[in-house]
Design a protein around this motif. Sequence first.
Motif, PDB file in Angstrom:
ATOM      1  N   TYR A  35      19.030 -35.740   7.467  1.00 13.70           N
ATOM      2  CA  TYR A  35      17.652 -35.380   7.173  1.00 13.70           C
ATOM      3  C   TYR A  35      17.583 -33.878   6.916  1.00 13.70           C
ATOM      4  O   TYR A  35      18.398 -33.099   7.421  1.00 13.70           O
ATOM      5  N   GLN A  37      14.622 -30.754   7.269  1.00 16.43           N
ATOM      6  CA  GLN A  37      13.312 -30.449   7.831  1.00 16.43           C
ATOM      7  C   GLN A  37      12.799 -29.168   7.201  1.00 16.43           C
ATOM      8  O   GLN A  37      13.483 -28.145   7.194  1.00 16.43           O
ATOM      9  N   GLY A  42       7.735 -32.250   7.782  1.00 15.93           N
ATOM     10  CA  GLY A  42       8.419 -33.181   8.668  1.00 15.93           C
ATOM     11  C   GLY A  42       9.876 -33.346   8.271  1.00 15.93           C
ATOM     12  O   GLY A  42      10.497 -32.447   7.713  1.00 15.93           O
ATOM     13  N   LEU A  43      10.417 -34.524   8.545  1.00 17.04           N
ATOM     14  CA  LEU A  43      11.812 -34.820   8.215  1.00 17.04           C
ATOM     15  C   LEU A  43      11.864 -35.742   7.011  1.00 17.04           C
ATOM     16  O   LEU A  43      11.155 -36.746   6.960  1.00 17.04           O
ATOM     17  N   LEU A  45      14.523 -37.951   4.495  1.00 23.01           N
ATOM     18  CA  LEU A  45      15.837 -38.577   4.516  1.00 23.01           C
ATOM     19  C   LEU A  45      16.620 -38.243   3.248  1.00 23.01           C
ATOM     20  O   LEU A  45      16.130 -38.465   2.137  1.00 23.01           O
ATOM     21  N   LEU A  88      16.387 -26.658   7.395  1.00 20.22           N
ATOM     22  CA  LEU A  88      17.087 -27.063   8.605  1.00 20.22           C
ATOM     23  C   LEU A  88      17.576 -28.489   8.380  1.00 20.22           C
ATOM     24  O   LEU A  88      16.788 -29.368   7.996  1.00 20.22           O
ATOM     25  N   PHE A  90      19.514 -31.976   9.727  1.00 18.77           N
ATOM     26  CA  PHE A  90      19.840 -32.726  10.931  1.00 18.77           C
ATOM     27  C   PHE A  90      20.644 -33.972  10.592  1.00 18.77           C
ATOM     28  O   PHE A  90      20.340 -34.691   9.639  1.00 18.77           O
ATOM     29  N   PHE A 102      19.738 -37.138  17.704  1.00 18.21           N
ATOM     30  CA  PHE A 102      19.900 -36.073  16.719  1.00 18.21           C
ATOM     31  C   PHE A 102      20.904 -35.035  17.176  1.00 18.21           C
ATOM     32  O   PHE A 102      21.045 -34.771  18.381  1.00 18.21           O
TER      33      PHE A 102
ATOM     34  N   GLY B  43      17.493 -29.934  18.161  1.00 15.94           N
ATOM     35  CA  GLY B  43      17.209 -31.159  17.436  1.00 15.94           C
ATOM     36  C   GLY B  43      16.086 -31.931  18.091  1.00 15.94           C
ATOM     37  O   GLY B  43      15.554 -31.536  19.123  1.00 15.94           O
ATOM     38  N   LEU B  44      15.710 -33.051  17.473  1.00 19.76           N
ATOM     39  CA  LEU B  44      14.656 -33.880  18.026  1.00 19.76           C
ATOM     40  C   LEU B  44      15.211 -34.728  19.157  1.00 19.76           C
ATOM     41  O   LEU B  44      16.346 -35.211  19.100  1.00 19.76           O
ATOM     42  N   GLN B  45      14.388 -34.918  20.164  1.00 20.27           N
ATOM     43  CA  GLN B  45      14.775 -35.695  21.333  1.00 20.27           C
ATOM     44  C   GLN B  45      13.755 -36.811  21.527  1.00 20.27           C
ATOM     45  O   GLN B  45      12.551 -36.574  21.460  1.00 20.27           O
ATOM     46  N   GLU B  88       7.245 -28.878  19.249  1.00 21.94           N
ATOM     47  CA  GLU B  88       6.696 -29.655  18.144  1.00 21.94           C
ATOM     48  C   GLU B  88       6.971 -31.132  18.406  1.00 21.94           C
ATOM     49  O   GLU B  88       8.065 -31.498  18.842  1.00 21.94           O
ATOM     50  N   PHE B  90       6.795 -35.159  17.026  1.00 23.18           N
ATOM     51  CA  PHE B  90       6.820 -35.999  15.835  1.00 23.18           C
ATOM     52  C   PHE B  90       6.609 -37.458  16.208  1.00 23.18           C
ATOM     53  O   PHE B  90       7.293 -37.985  17.093  1.00 23.18           O
ATOM     54  N   LYS B 101      14.825 -48.460   8.675  1.00 26.49           N
ATOM     55  CA  LYS B 101      14.612 -47.073   8.314  1.00 26.49           C
ATOM     56  C   LYS B 101      13.343 -46.538   8.949  1.00 26.49           C
ATOM     57  O   LYS B 101      12.312 -47.193   8.941  1.00 26.49           O
ATOM     58  N   PHE B 104       9.025 -40.517   9.495  1.00 31.14           N
ATOM     59  CA  PHE B 104       8.510 -39.527  10.436  1.00 31.14           C
ATOM     60  C   PHE B 104       7.188 -38.949   9.950  1.00 31.14           C
ATOM     61  O   PHE B 104       6.971 -38.794   8.742  1.00 31.14           O
ATOM     62  N   GLY B 105       6.334 -38.575  10.902  1.00 33.16           N
ATOM     63  CA  GLY B 105       5.164 -37.804  10.579  1.00 33.16           C
ATOM     64  C   GLY B 105       5.537 -36.348  10.338  1.00 33.16           C
ATOM     65  O   GLY B 105       6.700 -35.955  10.491  1.00 33.16           O
ATOM     66  N   THR B 106       4.546 -35.546   9.969  1.00 32.53           N
ATOM     67  CA  THR B 106       4.805 -34.152   9.618  1.00 32.53           C
ATOM     68  C   THR B 106       4.814 -33.225  10.825  1.00 32.53           C
ATOM     69  O   THR B 106       5.076 -32.042  10.685  1.00 32.53           O
ATOM     70  N   GLY B 107       4.539 -33.758  12.006  1.00 32.91           N
ATOM     71  CA  GLY B 107       4.680 -32.973  13.220  1.00 32.91           C
ATOM     72  C   GLY B 107       3.404 -32.292  13.673  1.00 32.91           C
ATOM     73  O   GLY B 107       2.529 -31.949  12.869  1.00 32.91           O
TER      74      GLY B 107
END
Lengths: 111, 114
Positions: A35, A37, A42-43, A45, A88, A90, A102, B43-45, B88, B90, B101, B104-107
């Motif tokens: 991905y 960012q 957002g992210l 793909l 960025l 990921f 991630f 990274g995202l968690q 942030e 998400f 698949k 994701f939202g834009t945060g």
Amino acid sequence: DADVTQTPRNRITKTGKRIMLECSQTKGHDRMYWYRQDPGLGLRLIYYSFDVKDINKGEISDGYSVSRQAQAKFSLSLESAIPNQTALYFCATVGTDGGYTFGSGTRLTVV
Amino acid sequence: AQSVTQLGSHVSVSEGALVLLRCNYSSSVPPYLFWYVQYPNQGLQLLLKYTSAATLVKGINGFEAEFKKSETSFHLTKPSAHMSDAAEYFCAVSPSGGYQKVTFGTGTKLQVIP
């Protein structure tokens, strides 16, 4: 060791250069993703892989290529970097519950 | 087709106040829903996930979210904000069944004011 490891963490490169971002995972998952960012977007793909022989384009694959060298390794290449690829990046794996793991990301700047 | 809308790109709360981050989804099939948190330079968690079991889902760090099908919502809440919650967040959706698949939202950036 982290479950998903990305190298390098930071990279500055010049326009037109080829660059490779590497990702390795210890989760034992078949599915891996790249991905990017960008602030406010957002992210998005870029590419995803369901196994070593299965590579799929994501929504923004133009200008990128990938290689799945092994179940644990999935690399992303920019063949000829351009400034709007500054972002960025990921790598992630996903388990059967759909939850992603991630990496810590690679901050790429193209000048 | 699926999509996620996060209302508010920035949210500020006082320390100790309720945290409410909004997420609405669209999905043509029963969804799985997720909340992720991203701390600076990380990274995202995964915070929590809804996979068609209980509609109220509890996650890490005191966060929870409720799946409301009638409202197509999956809002994230925490009763009392801590400074360490600044990050942030998400929201994400995927078709149910695993291995699908994710979109994701834009945060939403959460600021916690002392």
